[in-house]
Write a protein that holds these residues in place. Sequence first.
Motif, PDB file in Angstrom:
ATOM      1  N   GLN A   5     -15.849 -10.646  -3.706  1.00  0.00           N
ATOM      2  CA  GLN A   5     -14.396 -10.808  -3.758  1.00  0.00           C
ATOM      3  C   GLN A   5     -14.016 -12.048  -4.562  1.00  0.00           C
ATOM      4  OE1 GLN A   5     -13.931 -10.789   0.470  1.00  0.00           O
ATOM      5  NE2 GLN A   5     -13.298  -8.634   0.533  1.00  0.00           N
ATOM      6  N   ARG A  23      -9.355  -1.087  -9.349  1.00  0.00           N
ATOM      7  CA  ARG A  23      -9.345  -0.316  -8.094  1.00  0.00           C
ATOM      8  C   ARG A  23      -9.848  -1.178  -6.941  1.00  0.00           C
ATOM      9  NH1 ARG A  23     -10.725   3.638 -11.747  1.00  0.00           N
ATOM     10  NH2 ARG A  23     -12.953   3.350 -11.485  1.00  0.00           N
ATOM     11  N   ALA A  24     -10.863  -1.993  -7.187  1.00  0.00           N
ATOM     12  CA  ALA A  24     -11.396  -2.872  -6.140  1.00  0.00           C
ATOM     13  C   ALA A  24     -10.353  -3.900  -5.710  1.00  0.00           C
ATOM     14  CB  ALA A  24     -12.668  -3.564  -6.630  1.00  0.00           C
ATOM     15  N   GLN A  26      -7.092  -3.493  -5.903  1.00  0.00           N
ATOM     16  CA  GLN A  26      -6.079  -2.754  -5.149  1.00  0.00           C
ATOM     17  C   GLN A  26      -6.566  -2.467  -3.736  1.00  0.00           C
ATOM     18  OE1 GLN A  26      -2.967  -2.354  -6.500  1.00  0.00           O
ATOM     19  NE2 GLN A  26      -2.560  -2.007  -4.352  1.00  0.00           N
ATOM     20  N   ASP A  27      -7.830  -2.080  -3.605  1.00  0.00           N
ATOM     21  CA  ASP A  27      -8.392  -1.840  -2.274  1.00  0.00           C
ATOM     22  C   ASP A  27      -8.356  -3.116  -1.441  1.00  0.00           C
ATOM     23  OD1 ASP A  27      -8.903   0.779  -2.976  1.00  0.00           O
ATOM     24  OD2 ASP A  27     -11.060   0.464  -3.320  1.00  0.00           O
ATOM     25  N   LEU A  28      -8.697  -4.245  -2.053  1.00  0.00           N
ATOM     26  CA  LEU A  28      -8.689  -5.521  -1.343  1.00  0.00           C
ATOM     27  C   LEU A  28      -7.278  -5.875  -0.890  1.00  0.00           C
ATOM     28  CD1 LEU A  28     -10.714  -8.620  -2.160  1.00  0.00           C
ATOM     29  CD2 LEU A  28      -8.267  -8.880  -1.930  1.00  0.00           C
ATOM     30  N   ASP A  30      -4.847  -3.847  -0.384  1.00  0.00           N
ATOM     31  CA  ASP A  30      -4.331  -2.833   0.538  1.00  0.00           C
ATOM     32  C   ASP A  30      -4.959  -2.904   1.930  1.00  0.00           C
ATOM     33  OD1 ASP A  30      -2.645  -1.844  -1.404  1.00  0.00           O
ATOM     34  OD2 ASP A  30      -3.946  -0.147  -1.937  1.00  0.00           O
ATOM     35  N   THR A  31      -5.868  -3.852   2.145  1.00  0.00           N
ATOM     36  CA  THR A  31      -6.543  -3.931   3.443  1.00  0.00           C
ATOM     37  C   THR A  31      -5.589  -4.269   4.569  1.00  0.00           C
ATOM     38  OG1 THR A  31      -7.085  -6.277   3.220  1.00  0.00           O
ATOM     39  CG2 THR A  31      -8.741  -4.677   2.440  1.00  0.00           C
TER      40      THR A  31
END
Length: 87
Positions: A5, A23-24, A26-28, A30-31
């Motif tokens: 991260q 994408r990673a 955005q995933d981070l 969106d947690t």
Amino acid sequence: MNQSQIDLAHTVALGSIGDEDQRAVQDLLDTGDPNLRADFDTEVQLTREALALFASTSAVQPPPGLRARLLDAVTENRPPTAPSPTT
């Protein structure tokens, strides 16, 4: 934050993020973890500040005539040439 991260934050700060890393990120984000998001944002900001400081301390003036040579090359659609030793 884990090392991947932190590396991702550095990639964002450098502006060299690809689709997979985007994408990673955005995933981070969106947690739903506000601490992780704040830590990530802080890491990006600190990295940008460090890069700006480094750039400002290592900056040098471009050689005389560089701008004119580049503009001429762009206008004529040719690669720029190195200055002659007398310029």
